[in-house]
Design a protein around this motif. Structure first.
Motif, PDB file in Angstrom:
ATOM      1  N   THR A 251       0.719  -1.496   0.385  1.00 41.08           N
ATOM      2  CA  THR A 251       0.234   0.503  -0.442  1.00 41.08           C
ATOM      3  C   THR A 251       0.796   1.602   0.154  1.00 41.08           C
ATOM      4  N   ALA A 252       0.253   2.874  -0.787  1.00 38.71           N
ATOM      5  CA  ALA A 252       0.792   3.447  -0.558  1.00 38.71           C
ATOM      6  C   ALA A 252       1.101   3.899   1.456  1.00 38.71           C
ATOM      7  N   GLN A 253       0.418   3.999   1.982  1.00 41.87           N
ATOM      8  CA  GLN A 253       0.924   4.334   2.789  1.00 41.87           C
ATOM      9  C   GLN A 253       2.046   3.369   4.163  1.00 41.87           C
ATOM     10  N   ASP A 254       2.226   2.039   3.859  1.00 42.18           N
ATOM     11  CA  ASP A 254       3.551   0.662   3.762  1.00 42.18           C
ATOM     12  C   ASP A 254       4.067   1.498   3.119  1.00 42.18           C
ATOM     13  N   LEU A 255       4.337   1.662   1.627  1.00 41.02           N
ATOM     14  CA  LEU A 255       5.978   2.286   0.733  1.00 41.02           C
ATOM     15  C   LEU A 255       6.424   3.367   1.662  1.00 41.02           C
ATOM     16  N   LEU A 256       5.521   4.661   2.156  1.00 45.59           N
ATOM     17  CA  LEU A 256       5.914   5.825   2.218  1.00 45.59           C
ATOM     18  C   LEU A 256       6.858   5.975   3.572  1.00 45.59           C
ATOM     19  N   GLU A 257       6.066   4.789   4.357  1.00 49.08           N
ATOM     20  CA  GLU A 257       7.550   4.231   5.809  1.00 49.08           C
ATOM     21  C   GLU A 257       8.586   4.136   4.924  1.00 49.08           C
ATOM     22  N   LEU A 258       8.127   2.998   4.675  1.00 52.29           N
ATOM     23  CA  LEU A 258       9.369   2.127   3.564  1.00 52.29           C
ATOM     24  C   LEU A 258      10.574   3.157   2.888  1.00 52.29           C
ATOM     25  N   LYS A 259       9.845   4.403   2.418  1.00 56.96           N
ATOM     26  CA  LYS A 259      10.822   5.454   1.707  1.00 56.96           C
ATOM     27  C   LYS A 259      10.686   4.143  -0.088  1.00 56.96           C
ATOM     28  N   VAL A 260      10.377   3.689  -0.416  1.00 57.03           N
ATOM     29  CA  VAL A 260       9.942   3.683  -2.516  1.00 57.03           C
ATOM     30  C   VAL A 260       9.653   5.034  -2.658  1.00 57.03           C
ATOM     31  N   ILE A 261       8.068   5.018  -1.842  1.00 57.78           N
ATOM     32  CA  ILE A 261       7.967   6.016  -2.804  1.00 57.78           C
ATOM     33  C   ILE A 261       7.879   7.505  -1.856  1.00 57.78           C
ATOM     34  N   ASP A 262       7.780   8.571  -2.285  1.00 54.34           N
ATOM     35  CA  ASP A 262       7.856  10.711  -1.919  1.00 54.34           C
ATOM     36  C   ASP A 262       6.828  11.276  -1.255  1.00 54.34           C
ATOM     37  N   ARG A 263       5.699  10.055  -1.741  1.00 48.05           N
ATOM     38  CA  ARG A 263       4.125  11.728  -1.531  1.00 48.05           C
ATOM     39  C   ARG A 263       2.841  10.667  -1.732  1.00 48.05           C
ATOM     40  N   ILE A 264       2.069  10.456  -0.723  1.00 47.37           N
ATOM     41  CA  ILE A 264       1.144  10.203  -0.824  1.00 47.37           C
ATOM     42  C   ILE A 264      -0.212  11.588  -1.616  1.00 47.37           C
ATOM     43  N   VAL A 265      -0.509  10.669  -2.680  1.00 47.69           N
ATOM     44  CA  VAL A 265      -1.363  11.460  -3.651  1.00 47.69           C
ATOM     45  C   VAL A 265      -3.097  11.772  -2.801  1.00 47.69           C
ATOM     46  N   PRO A 266      -3.777  12.685  -2.064  1.00 49.96           N
ATOM     47  CA  PRO A 266      -5.231  11.732  -1.499  1.00 49.96           C
ATOM     48  C   PRO A 266      -5.876  11.553  -3.447  1.00 49.96           C
ATOM     49  N   GLU A 267      -6.520  11.091  -2.767  1.00 47.79           N
ATOM     50  CA  GLU A 267      -7.856  10.404  -2.997  1.00 47.79           C
ATOM     51  C   GLU A 267      -9.310  10.814  -3.524  1.00 47.79           C
ATOM     52  N   PRO A 268     -11.051  11.367  -3.754  1.00 41.71           N
ATOM     53  CA  PRO A 268     -12.145  11.326  -3.582  1.00 41.71           C
ATOM     54  C   PRO A 268     -12.157  10.444  -2.262  1.00 41.71           C
ATOM     55  N   MET A 269     -13.044  10.642  -1.787  1.00 38.29           N
ATOM     56  CA  MET A 269     -13.610   9.944  -0.903  1.00 38.29           C
ATOM     57  C   MET A 269     -14.091   8.800  -1.755  1.00 38.29           C
ATOM     58  N   GLY A 270     -14.018   7.423  -1.076  1.00 36.96           N
ATOM     59  CA  GLY A 270     -14.295   6.450  -1.705  1.00 36.96           C
ATOM     60  C   GLY A 270     -13.377   6.173  -3.591  1.00 36.96           C
ATOM     61  N   GLY A 271     -12.988   7.353  -3.013  1.00 34.15           N
ATOM     62  CA  GLY A 271     -11.775   6.520  -4.487  1.00 34.15           C
ATOM     63  C   GLY A 271     -11.837   6.920  -5.666  1.00 34.15           C
ATOM     64  N   ALA A 272     -10.508   6.537  -6.173  1.00 31.00           N
ATOM     65  CA  ALA A 272     -10.587   7.634  -7.301  1.00 31.00           C
ATOM     66  C   ALA A 272     -11.794   7.300  -8.887  1.00 31.00           C
ATOM     67  N   HIS A 273     -12.407   6.783  -8.714  1.00 32.99           N
ATOM     68  CA  HIS A 273     -13.218   5.244  -9.604  1.00 32.99           C
ATOM     69  C   HIS A 273     -14.728   6.854  -8.529  1.00 32.99           C
ATOM     70  N   ARG A 274     -14.608   7.416  -7.933  1.00 31.67           N
ATOM     71  CA  ARG A 274     -15.964   8.166  -7.991  1.00 31.67           C
ATOM     72  C   ARG A 274     -15.754   9.248  -8.177  1.00 31.67           C
ATOM     73  N   ASP A 275     -15.116   9.980  -8.435  1.00 30.00           N
ATOM     74  CA  ASP A 275     -14.708  11.275  -8.928  1.00 30.00           C
ATOM     75  C   ASP A 275     -13.310  11.559  -9.983  1.00 30.00           C
ATOM     76  N   HIS A 276     -13.640  11.284 -10.958  1.00 30.65           N
ATOM     77  CA  HIS A 276     -12.498  11.717 -11.902  1.00 30.65           C
ATOM     78  C   HIS A 276     -11.680  12.955 -11.560  1.00 30.65           C
ATOM     79  N   GLY A 277     -12.379  13.771 -11.932  1.00 28.83           N
ATOM     80  CA  GLY A 277     -11.631  15.069 -11.365  1.00 28.83           C
ATOM     81  C   GLY A 277     -11.259  15.748 -10.213  1.00 28.83           C
ATOM     82  N   THR A 278     -11.859  15.344  -9.494  1.00 31.38           N
ATOM     83  CA  THR A 278     -11.309  15.648  -8.468  1.00 31.38           C
ATOM     84  C   THR A 278      -9.854  14.818  -8.149  1.00 31.38           C
ATOM     85  N   ALA A 279     -10.122  13.611  -8.210  1.00 30.64           N
ATOM     86  CA  ALA A 279      -8.635  12.995  -8.739  1.00 30.64           C
ATOM     87  C   ALA A 279      -7.490  13.171  -9.511  1.00 30.64           C
TER      88      ALA A 279
END
Length: 319
Positions: A251-279
């Protein structure tokens, strides 16, 4: 009607009741249902929020794979301007699982590359479900070299279950193409930002994600193998996939802690599939901020930053 995942059944039931009430109101009934409708809508929103606040790694994997999540063409349409697609690897042909070309983001000219999965049966087959073939990765190399030549930053949108495993891909040098694409990322003298927007699967993802800045959507996943593949190796059954997903730290949260990724981008409530524009808007803003920060670095500094970043990932597990 929205497509609900297995763990979203309680939300689906509430949404069905809301739809029935709205339908009844539309039939000209004299009964005032506005209060009940408002109560159910509030309850549904709260249930959705509480559900997504405690997703398991396996549930996040399901969200990352949701067929209605935005894909490459959606990001182009909603987040980038003046996209000019460039096709072909100048060696064999054009791979539609990996697309790319010139684009602008908030007035900034760049080279954009990404996986396209398709949105229905016809387009999924056309784009090979986002599984790149050797010619796709060689096209990506060609576009990265073009970006380097003209001083344009590179942005990649990663969403693949993995590179295509077919015999014809192996015959055309799949492993070599992936390795060369990874090498091309690391050798770039211009800024590169990679975003894991859905599935980041195996070398098929790494070949486009070896950047100095790696972003990841809140409910995306990134791993060396799928949970089903891992489970089939360890327990000889895909039914253990939820257990494998928990152990894999994908998951993004695990990988940020492990420093595999640098930043988590928030998704709309319920996931990006519910609101493409905001995502897409959230991702475009994050990419623009990262490119602005990287713009102050020269070619040698960018290469060194990539080198240090990936060496650090490995070294932390050797301590």
């Amino acid at each position: 009607m929205a497509s609900f995942l297995e763990f979203e059944k309680p939300v689906a039931e509430l949404e069905a009741k809301i739809a029935e009430l709205r339908s009844a109101a539309g039939d000209g009934s004299d009964v005032d249902i506005s209060t009940e409708l408002s109560r159910l809508e509030t309850k549904s929103a709260q249930l959705l929020e509480s559900t997504y606040a405690k997703l398991t790694p396996w549930q996040k994997t399901q969200v990352a794979r949701h067929s209605a999540r935005p894909h490459f063409r959606d990001y182009v349409a909603l987040g980038f301007d003046h996209f000019m697609p460039l096709g072909g690897d100048r060696l064999y042909g054009d791979d539609l699982a990996i697309m790319g070309g010139l684009a602008t983001l908030k007035g900034r000219k760049l080279v954009l590359i990404g996986h396209e999965k398709g949105h229905d049966t016809e387009t999924r087959i056309k784009h090979n479900f986002g599984m790149g073939k050797p010619e796709g990765y060689r096209k990506a190399i060609r576009l990265m070299e073009l970006a380097d030549r003209f001083g344009l930053p590179v942005v990649t949108l990663v969403d693949t279950s993995g590179a295509f495993p077919g015999i014809e891909a192996e015959e055309r040098g799949q492993a070599e193409a992936i390795a060369r694409s990874t090498e091309a990322c690391l050798a770039l003298g211009v800024p590169m930002v990679a975003a894991i927007v859905g599935e980041g699967g195996s070398g098929g993802a790494v070949a486009l994600a070896s950047a100095e800045r790696v972003l990841m959507f809140e409910h995306a996943v990134y791993s060396v193998i799928s949970p089903e593949g891992c489970a089939s190796i360890l327990w000889r059954t895909g039914e253990k996939a939820p257990l494998a997903a928990e152990a894999m730290k994908l998951t993004a949260q695990d990988l940020l802690e492990l420093k595999v990724i640098d930043r988590i981008v928030p998704e709309p409530m319920g996931g990006a599939h519910r609101d493409h524009g905001t995502a897409v808007g959230n991702l475009a803003q994050a990419i623009d901020e990262e490119l602005t920060a990287l713009g102050a670095l020269n070619a040698d500094q960018l290469r060194r930053q990539r080198e240090d970043r990936f060496l650090a990932i490995g070294s932390q597990f050797l301590r």
